[in-house]
Design an enzyme around this catalytic site. Structure first.
Site, PDB file in Angstrom:
ATOM      1  N   LYS A  78      38.262  19.758  -2.461  1.00  0.00           N
ATOM      2  CA  LYS A  78      38.832  20.922  -1.679  1.00  0.00           C
ATOM      3  C   LYS A  78      40.134  20.779  -1.254  1.00  0.00           C
ATOM      4  O   LYS A  78      40.969  19.575  -1.238  1.00  0.00           O
ATOM      5  CB  LYS A  78      38.226  19.734  -0.001  1.00  0.00           C
ATOM      6  CG  LYS A  78      38.707  21.017   1.063  1.00  0.00           C
ATOM      7  CD  LYS A  78      38.224  19.795   2.623  1.00  0.00           C
ATOM      8  CE  LYS A  78      38.489  20.561   3.653  1.00  0.00           C
ATOM      9  NZ  LYS A  78      38.335  20.093   4.357  1.00  0.00           N
ATOM     10  N   PRO A 116      32.546  41.771 -13.097  1.00  0.00           N
ATOM     11  CA  PRO A 116      31.999  43.181 -13.955  1.00  0.00           C
ATOM     12  C   PRO A 116      30.932  43.859 -12.882  1.00  0.00           C
ATOM     13  O   PRO A 116      30.666  43.366 -11.821  1.00  0.00           O
ATOM     14  CB  PRO A 116      30.840  42.299 -14.732  1.00  0.00           C
ATOM     15  CG  PRO A 116      30.758  40.577 -14.683  1.00  0.00           C
ATOM     16  CD  PRO A 116      31.183  40.106 -13.708  1.00  0.00           C
ATOM     17  N   ASP A 117      30.849  45.165 -12.909  1.00  0.00           N
ATOM     18  CA  ASP A 117      30.301  45.671 -12.043  1.00  0.00           C
ATOM     19  C   ASP A 117      28.905  46.199 -12.524  1.00  0.00           C
ATOM     20  O   ASP A 117      28.762  46.572 -13.830  1.00  0.00           O
ATOM     21  CB  ASP A 117      30.225  46.764 -12.607  1.00  0.00           C
ATOM     22  CG  ASP A 117      30.553  48.462 -11.390  1.00  0.00           C
ATOM     23  OD1 ASP A 117      29.243  47.955 -11.296  1.00  0.00           O
ATOM     24  OD2 ASP A 117      31.363  48.840 -10.218  1.00  0.00           O
ATOM     25  N   ILE A 118      28.300  45.212 -12.274  1.00  0.00           N
ATOM     26  CA  ILE A 118      26.489  44.833 -12.777  1.00  0.00           C
ATOM     27  C   ILE A 118      25.765  46.415 -12.886  1.00  0.00           C
ATOM     28  O   ILE A 118      25.031  46.586 -13.581  1.00  0.00           O
ATOM     29  CB  ILE A 118      26.001  44.238 -11.877  1.00  0.00           C
ATOM     30  CG1 ILE A 118      26.649  43.106 -11.152  1.00  0.00           C
ATOM     31  CG2 ILE A 118      24.702  43.883 -11.662  1.00  0.00           C
ATOM     32  CD1 ILE A 118      25.785  42.156 -10.607  1.00  0.00           C
ATOM     33  N   PHE A 149      24.128  51.278  -4.088  1.00  0.00           N
ATOM     34  CA  PHE A 149      24.530  51.834  -2.951  1.00  0.00           C
ATOM     35  C   PHE A 149      26.878  51.660  -2.823  1.00  0.00           C
ATOM     36  O   PHE A 149      27.023  51.107  -3.492  1.00  0.00           O
ATOM     37  CB  PHE A 149      24.367  50.760  -1.859  1.00  0.00           C
ATOM     38  CG  PHE A 149      23.163  50.298  -1.173  1.00  0.00           C
ATOM     39  CD1 PHE A 149      21.636  50.244  -2.284  1.00  0.00           C
ATOM     40  CD2 PHE A 149      22.820  50.846  -0.008  1.00  0.00           C
ATOM     41  CE1 PHE A 149      20.534  50.899  -1.558  1.00  0.00           C
ATOM     42  CE2 PHE A 149      21.358  50.913   0.163  1.00  0.00           C
ATOM     43  CZ  PHE A 149      20.191  50.714  -0.145  1.00  0.00           C
ATOM     44  N   LYS A 190      31.822  58.036  -7.061  1.00  0.00           N
ATOM     45  CA  LYS A 190      30.847  56.859  -7.610  1.00  0.00           C
ATOM     46  C   LYS A 190      29.681  57.009  -8.427  1.00  0.00           C
ATOM     47  O   LYS A 190      29.683  56.493  -9.578  1.00  0.00           O
ATOM     48  CB  LYS A 190      30.510  55.881  -5.804  1.00  0.00           C
ATOM     49  CG  LYS A 190      30.496  54.155  -6.336  1.00  0.00           C
ATOM     50  CD  LYS A 190      30.944  53.513  -4.995  1.00  0.00           C
ATOM     51  CE  LYS A 190      31.803  53.259  -4.185  1.00  0.00           C
ATOM     52  NZ  LYS A 190      31.856  53.070  -3.269  1.00  0.00           N
ATOM     53  N   ASN A 197      31.619  38.794   2.588  1.00  0.00           N
ATOM     54  CA  ASN A 197      31.636  39.787   3.321  1.00  0.00           C
ATOM     55  C   ASN A 197      30.653  39.488   3.900  1.00  0.00           C
ATOM     56  O   ASN A 197      30.209  38.647   4.316  1.00  0.00           O
ATOM     57  CB  ASN A 197      31.149  40.525   1.678  1.00  0.00           C
ATOM     58  CG  ASN A 197      30.068  41.218   1.405  1.00  0.00           C
ATOM     59  OD1 ASN A 197      29.051  40.742   2.227  1.00  0.00           O
ATOM     60  ND2 ASN A 197      30.554  40.982  -0.400  1.00  0.00           N
ATOM     61  N   LYS A 234      29.800  55.691 -11.851  1.00  0.00           N
ATOM     62  CA  LYS A 234      29.393  54.595 -12.357  1.00  0.00           C
ATOM     63  C   LYS A 234      27.828  55.115 -13.712  1.00  0.00           C
ATOM     64  O   LYS A 234      26.805  53.935 -13.920  1.00  0.00           O
ATOM     65  CB  LYS A 234      28.324  53.717 -11.702  1.00  0.00           C
ATOM     66  CG  LYS A 234      29.326  53.422 -10.778  1.00  0.00           C
ATOM     67  CD  LYS A 234      29.076  51.885 -10.094  1.00  0.00           C
ATOM     68  CE  LYS A 234      30.498  51.756  -9.088  1.00  0.00           C
ATOM     69  NZ  LYS A 234      29.653  50.338  -8.469  1.00  0.00           N
ATOM     70  N   ASP A 238      33.582  42.266  -5.774  1.00  0.00           N
ATOM     71  CA  ASP A 238      34.398  42.806  -6.421  1.00  0.00           C
ATOM     72  C   ASP A 238      35.473  41.842  -7.394  1.00  0.00           C
ATOM     73  O   ASP A 238      36.063  42.027  -8.670  1.00  0.00           O
ATOM     74  CB  ASP A 238      34.926  43.991  -6.195  1.00  0.00           C
ATOM     75  CG  ASP A 238      34.358  45.069  -5.421  1.00  0.00           C
ATOM     76  OD1 ASP A 238      33.051  45.462  -6.662  1.00  0.00           O
ATOM     77  OD2 ASP A 238      34.637  45.865  -5.031  1.00  0.00           O
TER      78      ASP A 238
HETATM   79  N1  CTP Z   1      28.011  46.511  -7.597  1.00  0.00           N
HETATM   80  C1  CTP Z   1      27.734  46.175  -8.619  1.00  0.00           C
HETATM   81  N2  CTP Z   1      28.740  45.440  -9.478  1.00  0.00           N
HETATM   82  C2  CTP Z   1      29.705  45.043  -8.656  1.00  0.00           C
HETATM   83  C3  CTP Z   1      30.164  45.589  -7.374  1.00  0.00           C
HETATM   84  C4  CTP Z   1      29.427  46.930  -6.915  1.00  0.00           C
HETATM   85  O1  CTP Z   1      26.757  45.961  -9.160  1.00  0.00           O
HETATM   86  N3  CTP Z   1      30.166  44.281  -9.355  1.00  0.00           N
HETATM   87  C5  CTP Z   1      27.198  47.413  -7.140  1.00  0.00           C
HETATM   88  C6  CTP Z   1      26.938  47.256  -5.463  1.00  0.00           C
HETATM   89  O2  CTP Z   1      25.558  46.727  -5.172  1.00  0.00           O
HETATM   90  C7  CTP Z   1      26.690  49.059  -4.915  1.00  0.00           C
HETATM   91  C8  CTP Z   1      28.236  49.677  -5.774  1.00  0.00           C
HETATM   92  O3  CTP Z   1      27.830  48.735  -6.616  1.00  0.00           O
HETATM   93  O4  CTP Z   1      24.958  48.714  -5.530  1.00  0.00           O
HETATM   94  C9  CTP Z   1      28.940  49.668  -5.165  1.00  0.00           C
HETATM   95  O5  CTP Z   1      30.168  49.761  -6.097  1.00  0.00           O
HETATM   96  P1  CTP Z   1      30.858  49.560  -5.305  1.00  0.00           P
HETATM   97  O6  CTP Z   1      32.061  49.921  -6.708  1.00  0.00           O
HETATM   98  O7  CTP Z   1      31.322  48.185  -5.328  1.00  0.00           O
HETATM   99  O8  CTP Z   1      31.473  50.663  -4.114  1.00  0.00           O
HETATM  100  P2  CTP Z   1      32.221  49.637  -2.856  1.00  0.00           P
HETATM  101  O9  CTP Z   1      31.583  48.142  -2.354  1.00  0.00           O
HETATM  102  O10 CTP Z   1      31.601  50.836  -2.202  1.00  0.00           O
HETATM  103  O11 CTP Z   1      33.303  49.657  -2.670  1.00  0.00           O
HETATM  104  P3  CTP Z   1      34.498  50.760  -3.185  1.00  0.00           P
HETATM  105  O12 CTP Z   1      34.559  51.620  -2.264  1.00  0.00           O
HETATM  106  O13 CTP Z   1      35.615  49.295  -3.428  1.00  0.00           O
HETATM  107  O14 CTP Z   1      34.880  50.614  -5.164  1.00  0.00           O
END
Ligand code: CTP
Length: 402
Positions: free
Chosen positions: A286, A306-308, A324, A338, A207, A342, A276
């Site tokens: 390859k 996973p969402d850390i 963020f 958000k 990204n 979270k 994500d």
């Molecule tokens: N984050 C994380 N683990 C993930 C994805 C995101 O810890 N797998 C954290 C990022 O570091 C950031 C925040 O979650 O602090 C962003 O949340 P996210 O839900 O991914 O928001 P966006 O990137 O803005 O995407 P979307 O709006 O599509 O949910």
């Protein structure tokens, strides 16, 4: 802040004419300032001017018996509670990096144990020369703080990076450096950059995150005395002074590193753009296009990472967890949702549709969104300033908890 003893080393660049202004600023804050000038600096600024504005004798030569009789060079190095080199020429930076001590200025710089701040000033090609880049990197790694240079019109006629930072910026950097370390004893974990998810042996899903915001936050936390750990996705940015850096590539690696480091942390800031989704299985070899009939598509199966951030927020404890949010519309509302989803203590929302801020830019315009729903919109600021304001806020949250 407390008055300090500041030694100002002036080397020979045209920007030396601005140094009396720097001395006056430092004196106004209550600091005692003594100047050392190199032989070439005397061509650009008069020792008498510096002596008058500092109200202290100016030292010029290592072998002047009268000068040495007043305060010898080692006593001068010991006297200093902070040393500023401004302007710092390419030659002086090179000597400092190599540890050469062949005049009064470089001898004092080698002898002092005080924190050192340098404000380089030179022609743009000298600044970008690999030799200067290597010297600056060496000094940076040693914990020397580099202020500037700034980009603009140069005295030599060239345009570009090389102008000495303004006296105001140098004085500001010094105040920060000398200030009481407000995060001493605190452990801060910051994630930064965009993770990379392998598709095959050579390709990745990536990204646009540059990592600049997270690196600036880590730099500021370390400056405030925190034990700072930066979990960094691939980035060419230099490690900020005093920061321990852990390099990772994928979201899963970031998750492991962040969880391990966050265990005893008081603050975690997830500034990284974590992918994500990742390819369900990365091909070890390859992918060759000959293996695919022409005109046919290639389907990649992706699975959720996973969402850390959400995981960290679910863990009990006093820790302050900051996330963020990259949003392209309804920025504040989306960030509020958000945050609620979270469960973090603060969300830093970015409007990624702006051209003048975000991803690769050095500036950022963010909104700080709190669990109560309050939103504080900051103006467009350099990422270093956004980091300062964010850490001011984090310190308040930490203070309220402990
Ligand atoms: N984050 C994380 N683990 C993930 C994805 C995101 O810890 N797998 C954290 C990022 O570091 C950031 C925040 O979650 O602090 C962003 O949340 P996210 O839900 O991914 O928001 P966006 O990137 O803005 O995407 P979307 O709006 O599509 O949910």
């Amino acid at each position: 802040m407390e008055p300090r003893r500041v030694l100002l080393v002036v080397s020979g660049g045209i920007a030396a004419y601005k140094i009396p202004e720097l001395v006056r600023r430092l004196k106004r804050t209550g600091h005692a300032v003594r100047c050392v000038v190199t032989a070439s600096a005397r061509e650009f600024v008069s020792p008498l001017t510096l002596q008058t504005v500092s109200a202290e004798p100016v030292r010029e030569s290592l072998f002047d018996r009268a000068e040495e009789g007043q305060i010898d060079h080692i006593a001068l190095a010991d006297w200093a509670e902070a040393v500023v080199v401004a302007p710092a020429t390419a030659n002086l930076l090179a000597k400092l990096a190599a540890g050469i001590a062949d005049d009064l200025a470089t001898t004092v710089l080698l002898a002092t144990r005080a924190p050192l701040l340098v404000a380089p000033a030179m022609n743009v090609n000298m600044w970008s020369h690999p030799a200067t880049r290597a010297n600056v990197a060496t000094l940076h790694e040693r914990g020397v703080e580099i202020v500037g240079p700034e980009a603009g019109e140069l005295a030599c006629g060239w345009e570009g990076e090389g102008r000495m930072a303004e006296p105001e910026a140098i004085a500001g950097a010094l105040e920060l450096r000398l200030g009481r370390p407000s995060l001493a004893g605190e452990r801060v974990v910051v994630s930064a950059g965009g993770t990379r998810e392998p598709v095959d042996a050579v390709r990745v899903l990536a990204n646009r995150s540059s990592g600049k915001m997270g690196f600036a936050i880590a730099a500021e936390a370390a400056r405030r005395g925190a034990e700072t750990i930066l979990v960094a996705a691939p980035s060419a940015l230099p490690t900020p002074p005093g920061v321990r850096r852990i390099d990772i590539e994928t979201a899963l690696e970031m998750r492991d590193a962040v969880h391990a480091e966050a265990r005893s942390a008081g603050v975690v800031v997830m500034a990284a753009a974590v992918a994500d989704f990742r390819p369900a299985s990365a091909h070890a070899r390859k992918l060759k296009k000959e293996d695919l009939p022409e005109g046919e598509g290639l389907t990649l199966e992706l699975v959720r990472n996973p969402d850390i951030l959400a995981e960290l927020c679910r863990e009990p404890g006093e820790r302050v967890v900051v996330g963020f949010a990259a949003e392209s519309h309804d920025v504040v509302e989306a960030a509020r949702r958000k945050l609620a989803r979270k469960g973090c203590d603060l969300i830093v929302a970015n409007d990624v549709s702006r051209e003048d801020a975000g991803f690769e830019s050095d500036a950022n315009a963010v909104v700080l969104v709190s669990p109560g729903g309050e939103a504080e919109a900051l103006p467009l600021l350099p990422k270093s300033e956004v980091a300062r304001r964010l850490l001011d806020r984090i310190e308040k949250l930490r203070g309220a908890r402990s």
